[in-house]
Motif scaffolding. Sequence first.
Motif, PDB file in Angstrom:
ATOM      1  N   LYS A 119       0.828  -1.207   0.000  1.00 48.46           N
ATOM      2  CA  LYS A 119       0.000   0.000   0.000  1.00 48.46           C
ATOM      3  C   LYS A 119       0.867   1.263   0.000  1.00 48.46           C
ATOM      4  CE  LYS A 119      -3.934   2.157   2.306  1.00 48.46           C
ATOM      5  NZ  LYS A 119      -3.397   3.512   2.113  1.00 48.46           N
ATOM      6  N   VAL A 120       1.958   1.250   0.779  1.00 46.18           N
ATOM      7  CA  VAL A 120       2.861   2.403   0.813  1.00 46.18           C
ATOM      8  C   VAL A 120       3.473   2.633  -0.565  1.00 46.18           C
ATOM      9  CG1 VAL A 120       4.998   3.300   1.797  1.00 46.18           C
ATOM     10  CG2 VAL A 120       3.343   2.131   3.260  1.00 46.18           C
ATOM     11  N   ALA A 121       3.889   1.545  -1.219  1.00 46.05           N
ATOM     12  CA  ALA A 121       4.465   1.669  -2.557  1.00 46.05           C
ATOM     13  C   ALA A 121       3.436   2.186  -3.549  1.00 46.05           C
ATOM     14  CB  ALA A 121       5.013   0.323  -3.011  1.00 46.05           C
ATOM     15  N   GLN A 122       2.205   1.695  -3.427  1.00 47.18           N
ATOM     16  CA  GLN A 122       1.138   2.147  -4.327  1.00 47.18           C
ATOM     17  C   GLN A 122       0.839   3.631  -4.137  1.00 47.18           C
ATOM     18  OE1 GLN A 122      -2.576  -0.029  -3.893  1.00 47.18           O
ATOM     19  NE2 GLN A 122      -3.743   1.812  -4.430  1.00 47.18           N
ATOM     20  N   ASP A 123       0.765   4.075  -2.884  1.00 46.46           N
ATOM     21  CA  ASP A 123       0.445   5.477  -2.601  1.00 46.46           C
ATOM     22  C   ASP A 123       1.540   6.423  -3.067  1.00 46.46           C
ATOM     23  OD1 ASP A 123      -1.901   4.599  -1.471  1.00 46.46           O
ATOM     24  OD2 ASP A 123      -1.153   4.682   0.601  1.00 46.46           O
ATOM     25  N   ASN A 124       2.775   5.936  -3.135  1.00 42.76           N
ATOM     26  CA  ASN A 124       3.892   6.800  -3.506  1.00 42.76           C
ATOM     27  C   ASN A 124       4.414   6.540  -4.919  1.00 42.76           C
ATOM     28  OD1 ASN A 124       4.825   8.280  -0.806  1.00 42.76           O
ATOM     29  ND2 ASN A 124       4.253   6.191  -0.263  1.00 42.76           N
ATOM     30  N   SER A 125       3.693   5.738  -5.683  1.00 41.81           N
ATOM     31  CA  SER A 125       4.147   5.407  -7.031  1.00 41.81           C
ATOM     32  C   SER A 125       3.719   6.495  -8.024  1.00 41.81           C
ATOM     33  CB  SER A 125       3.563   4.064  -7.461  1.00 41.81           C
ATOM     34  OG  SER A 125       3.880   3.801  -8.818  1.00 41.81           O
ATOM     35  N   PRO A 126       4.613   6.893  -8.940  1.00 38.90           N
ATOM     36  CA  PRO A 126       4.231   7.863  -9.968  1.00 38.90           C
ATOM     37  C   PRO A 126       3.329   7.260 -11.041  1.00 38.90           C
ATOM     38  CG  PRO A 126       6.465   7.102 -10.331  1.00 38.90           C
ATOM     39  CD  PRO A 126       6.019   6.506  -9.036  1.00 38.90           C
ATOM     40  N   ILE A 127       3.206   5.934 -11.047  1.00 41.57           N
ATOM     41  CA  ILE A 127       2.377   5.241 -12.037  1.00 41.57           C
ATOM     42  C   ILE A 127       1.011   4.968 -11.430  1.00 41.57           C
ATOM     43  CG2 ILE A 127       2.191   3.216 -13.527  1.00 41.57           C
ATOM     44  CD1 ILE A 127       5.201   2.896 -13.329  1.00 41.57           C
ATOM     45  N   PRO A 128      -0.065   5.317 -12.113  1.00 44.43           N
ATOM     46  CA  PRO A 128      -1.410   5.026 -11.588  1.00 44.43           C
ATOM     47  C   PRO A 128      -1.588   3.535 -11.313  1.00 44.43           C
ATOM     48  CG  PRO A 128      -1.528   6.510 -13.453  1.00 44.43           C
ATOM     49  CD  PRO A 128      -0.110   6.060 -13.374  1.00 44.43           C
ATOM     50  N   PHE A 129      -2.405   3.225 -10.324  1.00 46.98           N
ATOM     51  CA  PHE A 129      -2.545   1.843  -9.869  1.00 46.98           C
ATOM     52  C   PHE A 129      -3.031   0.922 -10.995  1.00 46.98           C
ATOM     53  CE2 PHE A 129      -5.113  -1.513  -7.747  1.00 46.98           C
ATOM     54  CZ  PHE A 129      -4.060  -2.181  -7.151  1.00 46.98           C
ATOM     55  N   LYS A 130      -4.031   1.346 -11.754  1.00 50.19           N
ATOM     56  CA  LYS A 130      -4.564   0.491 -12.820  1.00 50.19           C
ATOM     57  C   LYS A 130      -3.526   0.250 -13.909  1.00 50.19           C
ATOM     58  CE  LYS A 130      -9.428   1.762 -12.151  1.00 50.19           C
ATOM     59  NZ  LYS A 130     -10.651   2.341 -12.759  1.00 50.19           N
ATOM     60  N   THR A 131      -2.759   1.273 -14.212  1.00 53.20           N
ATOM     61  CA  THR A 131      -1.700   1.111 -15.210  1.00 53.20           C
ATOM     62  C   THR A 131      -0.636   0.152 -14.707  1.00 53.20           C
ATOM     63  OG1 THR A 131      -2.077   3.384 -15.955  1.00 53.20           O
ATOM     64  CG2 THR A 131       0.003   2.338 -16.608  1.00 53.20           C
ATOM     65  N   LEU A 132      -0.303   0.269 -13.436  1.00 57.42           N
ATOM     66  CA  LEU A 132       0.692  -0.614 -12.837  1.00 57.42           C
ATOM     67  C   LEU A 132       0.227  -2.066 -12.884  1.00 57.42           C
ATOM     68  CD1 LEU A 132       3.396  -0.769 -11.301  1.00 57.42           C
ATOM     69  CD2 LEU A 132       2.105  -0.512  -9.179  1.00 57.42           C
ATOM     70  N   ILE A 133      -1.044  -2.304 -12.582  1.00 59.01           N
ATOM     71  CA  ILE A 133      -1.590  -3.663 -12.628  1.00 59.01           C
ATOM     72  C   ILE A 133      -1.503  -4.220 -14.048  1.00 59.01           C
ATOM     73  CG2 ILE A 133      -3.708  -5.015 -12.437  1.00 59.01           C
ATOM     74  CD1 ILE A 133      -2.446  -4.473  -9.788  1.00 59.01           C
ATOM     75  N   ALA A 134      -1.843  -3.395 -15.036  1.00 60.64           N
ATOM     76  CA  ALA A 134      -1.785  -3.849 -16.429  1.00 60.64           C
ATOM     77  C   ALA A 134      -0.359  -4.208 -16.839  1.00 60.64           C
ATOM     78  CB  ALA A 134      -2.344  -2.761 -17.344  1.00 60.64           C
TER      79      ALA A 134
END
Length: 262
Positions: A119-134
């Motif tokens: 969750k910490v990595a997701q909140d601080n990632s410059p890549i949107p969550f949906k894009t990251l999942i794809a």
Amino acid sequence: MNATMLKSSFLSSIAARPQAPRPFKSNGSRVCMRANAEAQLSGNWLPGAKNPEYLEGLPANYGFDPLRLGQDPKALAWYRHAELIHCRYAMAAVAGILLPDVLNHVGVLNLPDWWNAGKVAQDNSPIPFKTLIALEIFAYNFVEVKRWQDFKKPGSQAEPGSFVGLEGFFKGSGENGYPGGIFDPFGLSKGPGFEAMKIREIKNGRLAMVAFLGFTGQYLATSKSPIDNLVDHLKAPLANNFTTNGVSLPIQAHPLLTVLHP
């Protein structure tokens, strides 16, 4: 009896004592000899039982197949391959849990706990969550397809035309589950120590799978990290263990144990 007679008697007893055979040195190293001996003396998970013949030759074979799922050679090859992959994932996961936890406790770093790191990595990632999942789905699909193709035909991923001219990077050891090449930068899949490394890997991998289940269970029971649980247990072993967390046992711990809590 004088000193001379005592000395003579002592030397005679040593000479008569049977000497242990020295290891024979040949082209194979002592590591290889140790691996072969370990493979032969691996024993059985159920004392007194006989190891299934179809499991012979597998590294760290303890005859564990109570449902006899490995009687089919093709199924056994896949189970063996799947266990290796799970072992490697578990070893990476356990290292990824323990190392940051240790560094946090010694004050070197300040990293999030393992159950909260995603969750910490997701909140601080410059890549949107949906894009990251794809992107992750695409990457994992590519890797798993290559692995499946190499499983069906070991060495096939090094054939010309299999990967836009970069096939040489995927040239494996020729044995299922052991990719070699760029995945073996130290050349451990070559030489007489390879069989010993197989045994060590599978044993450490099995231990890591159990450890990861333990880490998960500990967090669900105590909401703490493995090192926190270890420190608490060392401070008060009788007060901090699986009988006192209120979850592991179906009955409540004895009041005397809870009184010992500092």
